[in-house]
Scaffold this active site. Structure first.
Site, PDB file in Angstrom:
ATOM      1  N   HIS A 122       6.441  -1.580   3.786  1.00 30.26           N
ATOM      2  CA  HIS A 122       6.207  -2.967   4.187  1.00 30.26           C
ATOM      3  C   HIS A 122       5.417  -3.683   3.110  1.00 30.26           C
ATOM      4  CE1 HIS A 122       3.071  -0.328   5.759  1.00 30.26           C
ATOM      5  NE2 HIS A 122       2.209  -1.307   5.530  1.00 30.26           N
ATOM      6  N   ASN A 162       0.862  -1.174   0.000  1.00 29.74           N
ATOM      7  CA  ASN A 162       0.000   0.000   0.000  1.00 29.74           C
ATOM      8  C   ASN A 162       0.907   1.236   0.000  1.00 29.74           C
ATOM      9  OD1 ASN A 162      -2.479  -1.372   0.083  1.00 29.74           O
ATOM     10  ND2 ASN A 162      -2.283  -1.687   2.282  1.00 29.74           N
TER      11      ASN A 162
HETATM   12  P1  5GP Z   1      -0.774  -0.384   5.865  1.00 28.16           P
HETATM   13  O1  5GP Z   1      -2.209  -0.048   6.160  1.00 28.16           O
HETATM   14  O2  5GP Z   1       0.150   0.767   6.220  1.00 28.16           O
HETATM   15  O3  5GP Z   1      -0.543  -0.934   4.499  1.00 28.16           O
HETATM   16  O4  5GP Z   1      -0.421  -1.594   6.841  1.00 28.16           O
HETATM   17  C1  5GP Z   1      -0.108  -1.433   8.178  1.00 28.16           C
HETATM   18  C2  5GP Z   1      -0.420  -2.736   8.833  1.00 28.16           C
HETATM   19  O5  5GP Z   1       0.163  -2.755  10.115  1.00 28.16           O
HETATM   20  C3  5GP Z   1      -1.921  -2.996   9.030  1.00 28.16           C
HETATM   21  O6  5GP Z   1      -2.302  -4.156   8.300  1.00 28.16           O
HETATM   22  C4  5GP Z   1      -2.074  -3.177  10.538  1.00 28.16           C
HETATM   23  O7  5GP Z   1      -2.999  -4.179  10.882  1.00 28.16           O
HETATM   24  C5  5GP Z   1      -0.661  -3.511  10.962  1.00 28.16           C
HETATM   25  N1  5GP Z   1      -0.354  -3.118  12.324  1.00 28.16           N
HETATM   26  C6  5GP Z   1      -0.701  -1.950  12.947  1.00 28.16           C
HETATM   27  N2  5GP Z   1      -0.228  -1.915  14.202  1.00 28.16           N
HETATM   28  C7  5GP Z   1       0.453  -3.088  14.377  1.00 28.16           C
HETATM   29  C8  5GP Z   1       1.190  -3.629  15.490  1.00 28.16           C
HETATM   30  O8  5GP Z   1       1.332  -3.026  16.557  1.00 28.16           O
HETATM   31  N3  5GP Z   1       1.742  -4.856  15.315  1.00 28.16           N
HETATM   32  C9  5GP Z   1       1.616  -5.558  14.128  1.00 28.16           C
HETATM   33  N4  5GP Z   1       2.175  -6.752  14.080  1.00 28.16           N
HETATM   34  N5  5GP Z   1       0.941  -5.070  13.073  1.00 28.16           N
HETATM   35  C10 5GP Z   1       0.372  -3.845  13.199  1.00 28.16           C
END
Ligand code: 5GP
Length: 115
Positions: A100, A87
Site C-alpha cells: 500500500h 513502508n
Molecule cells: P503500514 O504500517 O503497514 O505501512 O500501514 C498500515 C496502515 O493501515 C496504518 O497506517 C494503519 O493506521 C492503517 N490501518 C490499520 N487498520 C486499518 C483499518 O481497519 N482501516 C483503515 N482504513 N486503515 C487501517
C-alpha cells in the site's frame, strides 16, 4: 473470508472510507491519520510489498502511483505537495502485508507524517 485486512476492505467485507477506485486499485482513508490528508492506495491483487509488486507487475505499480496522483488532486494537495510512502518490512513499520502507498498531505509535512 479474505486473508488480509486490505483484501477484506477490497471485498467490502469490512467498511472503509473509500475516496477513489479504478479497475485495479482502491484508495481509502487511513483509520489513524498522521496528516490532514492520509489515504492508502492498494492494488486489488495482493503482493506483500512494493519490491514484489515492482518485480511481478510494473504496470500495476504504475496504476498504484497514478491513483496516488489522482487522490492528491481530489484532496487538493497536488499543487502544494504531498508525500507517497511505501513502508517495506518490519524495520520500516510495515504492519499490513498487502502493498500500500500512503498518500500524505495538507500542510507542511513533518517527520510524524511518515505513513
Ligand atoms: P503500514 O504500517 O503497514 O505501512 O500501514 C498500515 C496502515 O493501515 C496504518 O497506517 C494503519 O493506521 C492503517 N490501518 C490499520 N487498520 C486499518 C483499518 O481497519 N482501516 C483503515 N482504513 N486503515 C487501517
Amino acid at each position: 473470508m479474505s486473508e488480509t485486512l486490505f483484501e477484506q476492505i477490497i471485498a467490502r467485507e469490512i467498511p472503509a472510507d473509500i475516496v477513489y477506485e479504478t479497475d485495479t486499485t482502491l484508495a481509502f482513508r487511513d483509520i489513524n491519520p498522521r496528516a490532514s490528508t492520509h489515504v492508502l492506495v492498494v492494488p486489488k491483487t495482493r503482493y506483500r510489498n512494493v519490491a514484489e509488486l515492482a518485480e511481478a507487475d510494473a504496470g500495476l505499480l504504475a496504476d498504484v502511483l497514478n491513483t496516488a496522483a489522482k487522490v492528491a488532486e481530489l484532496e487538493g494537495v497536488a499543487d502544494k505537495g504531498y508525500r507517497v510512502v511505501f513502508n517495506t518490512g518490519e524495520d520500516a513499520g510495515q504492519t499490513v502485508f498487502h502493498v500500500h502507498a500512503h498518500v500524505l498531505g495538507g500542510g507542511p509535512l513533518g517527520p510524524e507524517a511518515r505513513g
